[in-house]
Design an enzyme around this catalytic site. Sequence first.
Site, PDB file in Angstrom:
ATOM      1  CE1 TYR A  59      -3.182  -2.849   0.766  1.00  0.00           C
ATOM      2  CE2 TYR A  59      -4.400  -1.106  -0.114  1.00  0.00           C
ATOM      3  CZ  TYR A  59      -4.435  -2.401   0.085  1.00  0.00           C
ATOM      4  OH  TYR A  59      -5.306  -3.163  -0.315  1.00  0.00           O
ATOM      5  CD  GLN A  94     -16.150   0.472  -8.415  1.00  0.00           C
ATOM      6  OE1 GLN A  94     -16.312  -0.560  -8.238  1.00  0.00           O
ATOM      7  NE2 GLN A  94     -16.347   0.922  -9.717  1.00  0.00           N
ATOM      8  CG  ASP A  97      -7.034   7.422  -8.017  1.00  0.00           C
ATOM      9  OD1 ASP A  97      -7.106   6.899  -8.867  1.00  0.00           O
ATOM     10  OD2 ASP A  97      -7.656   8.449  -7.736  1.00  0.00           O
ATOM     11  CG  HIS A 112     -14.003   0.610  -2.909  1.00  0.00           C
ATOM     12  ND1 HIS A 112     -13.922   0.097  -4.160  1.00  0.00           N
ATOM     13  CD2 HIS A 112     -15.077   0.189  -2.439  1.00  0.00           C
ATOM     14  CE1 HIS A 112     -14.989  -0.637  -4.461  1.00  0.00           C
ATOM     15  NE2 HIS A 112     -15.949  -0.555  -3.401  1.00  0.00           N
ATOM     16  CB  CYS A 120      -6.601   3.908  15.099  1.00  0.00           C
ATOM     17  SG  CYS A 120      -5.652   3.405  16.677  1.00  0.00           S
ATOM     18  N   GLY A 181     -15.266   3.692 -16.724  1.00  0.00           N
ATOM     19  CA  GLY A 181     -13.869   3.099 -16.278  1.00  0.00           C
ATOM     20  C   GLY A 181     -14.221   2.097 -15.099  1.00  0.00           C
ATOM     21  CB  THR A 182     -16.230   0.612 -12.900  1.00  0.00           C
ATOM     22  OG1 THR A 182     -16.191  -0.558 -12.351  1.00  0.00           O
ATOM     23  CG2 THR A 182     -17.802   0.882 -13.410  1.00  0.00           C
ATOM     24  N   PRO A 208     -13.877   1.447 -22.943  1.00  0.00           N
ATOM     25  CG  PRO A 208     -11.431   1.138 -22.906  1.00  0.00           C
ATOM     26  CD  PRO A 208     -12.502   2.008 -21.958  1.00  0.00           C
TER      27      PRO A 208
HETATM   28  N1  APR Z   1     -11.004   5.004 -19.905  1.00  0.00           N
HETATM   29  C1  APR Z   1     -12.212   4.078 -19.183  1.00  0.00           C
HETATM   30  N2  APR Z   1     -12.049   2.941 -19.033  1.00  0.00           N
HETATM   31  C2  APR Z   1     -11.045   2.292 -19.066  1.00  0.00           C
HETATM   32  C3  APR Z   1      -9.691   2.715 -19.663  1.00  0.00           C
HETATM   33  C4  APR Z   1      -9.802   4.312 -19.950  1.00  0.00           C
HETATM   34  N3  APR Z   1      -8.706   4.765 -20.516  1.00  0.00           N
HETATM   35  N4  APR Z   1      -9.037   1.768 -19.715  1.00  0.00           N
HETATM   36  C5  APR Z   1      -9.480   0.529 -19.217  1.00  0.00           C
HETATM   37  N5  APR Z   1     -10.798   0.848 -18.766  1.00  0.00           N
HETATM   38  C6  APR Z   1     -11.793   0.012 -18.150  1.00  0.00           C
HETATM   39  C7  APR Z   1     -11.591  -1.317 -18.338  1.00  0.00           C
HETATM   40  O1  APR Z   1     -12.162  -1.824 -19.538  1.00  0.00           O
HETATM   41  C8  APR Z   1     -12.197  -2.157 -17.176  1.00  0.00           C
HETATM   42  O2  APR Z   1     -13.659  -2.175 -17.544  1.00  0.00           O
HETATM   43  O3  APR Z   1     -11.669   0.314 -16.921  1.00  0.00           O
HETATM   44  C9  APR Z   1     -12.256  -0.717 -16.418  1.00  0.00           C
HETATM   45  C10 APR Z   1     -11.184  -1.429 -14.940  1.00  0.00           C
HETATM   46  O4  APR Z   1     -11.812  -2.351 -14.350  1.00  0.00           O
HETATM   47  P1  APR Z   1     -11.131  -2.696 -13.040  1.00  0.00           P
HETATM   48  O5  APR Z   1      -9.603  -2.835 -13.396  1.00  0.00           O
HETATM   49  O6  APR Z   1     -11.975  -3.969 -12.389  1.00  0.00           O
HETATM   50  O7  APR Z   1     -11.283  -1.703 -12.056  1.00  0.00           O
HETATM   51  P2  APR Z   1     -12.696  -1.288 -11.096  1.00  0.00           P
HETATM   52  O8  APR Z   1     -13.884  -1.715 -11.781  1.00  0.00           O
HETATM   53  O9  APR Z   1     -12.433  -0.014 -10.223  1.00  0.00           O
HETATM   54  O10 APR Z   1     -12.733  -2.474  -9.740  1.00  0.00           O
HETATM   55  C11 APR Z   1     -13.569  -2.192  -8.872  1.00  0.00           C
HETATM   56  O11 APR Z   1     -12.393  -3.867  -7.428  1.00  0.00           O
HETATM   57  O12 APR Z   1     -10.154  -4.751  -6.735  1.00  0.00           O
HETATM   58  C12 APR Z   1     -11.220  -4.217  -6.408  1.00  0.00           C
HETATM   59  O13 APR Z   1     -11.381  -2.258  -4.775  1.00  0.00           O
HETATM   60  C13 APR Z   1     -11.046  -2.614  -5.944  1.00  0.00           C
HETATM   61  O14 APR Z   1     -12.069  -0.628  -6.502  1.00  0.00           O
HETATM   62  C14 APR Z   1     -11.750  -1.718  -7.025  1.00  0.00           C
HETATM   63  C15 APR Z   1     -12.982  -2.733  -7.445  1.00  0.00           C
END
Ligand code: APR
Length: 237
Positions: A59, A94, A97, A112, A120, A181-182, A208
Amino acid sequence: QERLAGARRVAVLTGAGISKPSGIPTFRDAAGLWKDFDLEEYATPGAYARNPQKVWEWYAWRYQNVMQAQPNRAHALLAALEKRVGEGFLLVTQNVDGLHRRAGSSQLVELHGNLARGRCEGCGQRFSLPDPAEFVPPPYCPGCGGRGRPDVVWFGEMLPLGAFEQAEQAFVQAEVALVIGTSAEVEPAASLGRLARLSGAYLIEINPDPTPLSSWADCILRMGAVEGMEALMAGLN
Ligand code: APR
């Protein structure tokens, strides 16, 4: 973007994809963190109990990385959208950063937690970590001297009190819901987009790649967060 132009209530959910253009790795992408690190070893209460120093070093490494990163244009455009919509806007992220706040977002819920904080283990107090250059984990609570853990939500843990309720209310009441972006795989965050759609919102997904949410979306911008936000905001004055 005509839907966005007149909307008074807008709820946004972001995931790691929005920070990828800032150089921060996602989790499940090709070069995602869970490809290089076993989440069972780093992001669960059991992992921390077994080896707190190993978890803290991981971390501390992520904390240093995010503090060196800069918010990107997608973060900036979301901060602009908040100012345009006003009090009916809520950004739920989520991401841990801290880039949304650094970009100027203030109506913000961090589901998150945040890499720049410790919590603590004894009294539960949250506190800011020292500057990454000086930070040698573990931190100790400024209140009671107890050992601090990362102030993030690990798999199997509850979300911060009230955070999800606030997010849920915003998505139920939203006229427009925007999910950026999730991978929409981790609950309960993943359900917010569907919830908004079922409550009558116009649902937009910017990603994407396709996700389980895509079939629910009224509008899919199959592109990156920066391009998608620029396309959405282009028509707004
Ligand atoms: N712009 C938008 N989306 C994008 C880009 C971009 N430039 N590049 C990639 N992606 C997409 C990917 O296609 C994917 O669908 O972002 C997504 C990222 O997915 P994850 O890596 O699973 O991230 P996230 O959805 O935030 O994960 C959720 O899981 O591990 C736990 O706590 C952690 O908050 C996190 C949670």
